[in-house]
Design a protein around this motif. Structure first.
Motif, PDB file in Angstrom:
ATOM      1  N   ASN A  86       0.888  -1.281   0.062  1.00 39.07           N
ATOM      2  CA  ASN A  86       0.051  -0.155  -0.116  1.00 39.07           C
ATOM      3  C   ASN A  86       0.772   1.214   0.102  1.00 39.07           C
ATOM      4  O   ASN A  86       0.706   2.221   0.767  1.00 39.07           O
TER       5      ASN A  86
ATOM      6  N   ASP B 296       0.922   3.543  -2.095  1.00 39.14           N
ATOM      7  CA  ASP B 296       0.081   4.573  -2.642  1.00 39.14           C
ATOM      8  C   ASP B 296      -0.218   5.388  -1.414  1.00 39.14           C
ATOM      9  O   ASP B 296      -0.329   6.718  -1.373  1.00 39.14           O
ATOM     10  N   TRP B 297      -0.777   4.798  -0.211  1.00 40.54           N
ATOM     11  CA  TRP B 297      -0.860   5.531   0.937  1.00 40.54           C
ATOM     12  C   TRP B 297       0.280   6.523   1.249  1.00 40.54           C
ATOM     13  O   TRP B 297      -0.109   7.677   1.689  1.00 40.54           O
TER      14      TRP B 297
ATOM     15  N   HIS C  41       2.628   7.627  -0.317  1.00 33.42           N
ATOM     16  CA  HIS C  41       2.956   8.837  -1.405  1.00 33.42           C
ATOM     17  C   HIS C  41       1.631   9.676  -1.412  1.00 33.42           C
ATOM     18  O   HIS C  41       2.066  11.014  -1.493  1.00 33.42           O
ATOM     19  N   GLU C  42       0.439   9.640  -1.016  1.00 30.54           N
ATOM     20  CA  GLU C  42      -0.395  10.577  -0.742  1.00 30.54           C
ATOM     21  C   GLU C  42      -0.060  11.440   0.500  1.00 30.54           C
ATOM     22  O   GLU C  42      -0.216  12.691   0.340  1.00 30.54           O
TER      23      GLU C  42
ATOM     24  N   TRP D 121      10.345   8.045  -6.285  1.00 31.73           N
ATOM     25  CA  TRP D 121       9.561   9.328  -6.268  1.00 31.73           C
ATOM     26  C   TRP D 121      10.639  10.430  -6.372  1.00 31.73           C
ATOM     27  O   TRP D 121      10.193  11.526  -5.881  1.00 31.73           O
TER      28      TRP D 121
END
Length: 283
Positions: A87, A89-90, A92-93, A130
């Motif tokens: 996860n 993505d969590w 990254h947010e 990133w």
């Protein structure tokens, strides 16, 4: 523009969260903005504000109390980190919510996460994708490192993490301020160590030394000849010590190389500007 980060790693109880807290305070004095991300799902408390907290995603108690999982503390922590990897993505947010470019990642104190379990390497690769420049900061309690056999154990753990993560690495001996006067005098032997001498002193005239002499010599030769692992002592009561350490880490990740430098004007140019005729002759 790249972003910068410290991956603060090391054994449990080595002072990772205390290190993060004091780096934040030190940077406040320097008027530098630094944020901390807690990646320890078993953390109970810390005295610094967090940008993101993995416990909002998953807590180690969740893994331990789940009837279908039935993990113990160590298995639960590994499960939580693997869940984070699924996860990202969590994360990254959370990181996208700020514009500041310097992040400390306060990591769990389970040594196998850095030595042979791939999840931390996955985190490093993701952060680099990133556009983060990451430095590993491996912290070890100096009270653990003032005996030859324990020192070699700490060196090998740091080396294993360096090989596994493949990022710029700074090794730190924490809690120097808690050492006794006798231990502080001994500390210099371990900052510029002669491992051959240390190991021979530790195991002189013992059956262990007779059986494993070649192994000890090979380990000492590998580390000494290639200067693979060095430690920086850290006394949290010494601001200059913190500044020197931060400079080393910044150099490792080339922090500041992309910042715009203000052109320094010569004194003559400033004097010329102050002597410019404004055209106003006065009353």
């Amino acid at each position: 523009m790249p972003r910068y980060g410290q991956l603060v790693i090391g054994p449990a109880g080595s002072g990772k969260s205390t290190y993060c807290s004091n780096i934040v305070k030190h940077c406040e004095v320097l008027r530098r903005t630094v944020h901390v991300v807690n990646l320890d799902p078993a953390a109970e408390h810390f005295d610094y504000p967090v940008l993101a907290d993995i416990r909002e995603l998953i807590n180690v108690d969740d893994a331990m109390e789940d009837d279908t999982l039935r993990f113990g503390p160590n298995g639960g922590l590994v499960f939580c980190m693997e869940y984070l990897a699924q996860n990202f993505d969590w994360l990254h947010e959370q990181l996208d919510e700020i514009e500041d470019d310097y992040i400390l990642f306060d990591c769990p104190g389970q040594i196998e996460l850095y030595t042979h379990i791939p999840v931390m390497r996955q985190l490093v690769d993701t952060l680099q994708n990133w556009d983060f420049r990451i430095c590993g900061v491996f912290v070890v309690d100096s009270q653990f490192m003032v005996e030859p056999s324990k020192f070699v154990s700490g060196v090998m753990s740091a080396l294993s993490a360096m090989v596994n993560l493949e990022i710029p690495h700074v090794n730190v001996m924490t809690k120097v301020d808690l050492l006794s006067n006798k231990a502080k005098k001994e500390l210099d032997r371990y900052l510029e160590p002669d491992l051959h001498s240390l190991l021979h002193e530790e195991f002189e005239e013992t059956k262990f030394n007779h059986r494993f002499r070649k192994l000890n010599d090979s380990i000492a030769t590998m580390i000494d000849d290639y200067s693979l692992v060095k430690f920086i002592p850290l006394d949290i009561s010494d601001e200059e010590n913190f500044n020197d350490l931060l400079i080393q880490i910044d150099l490792a990740i080339q922090y500041g190389d992309d910042l715009e430098h203000r052109e320094i004007r010569e004194p003559e140019e400033i004097d010329d500007e102050t002597n410019i005729d404004s055209g106003f002759d006065g009353p």
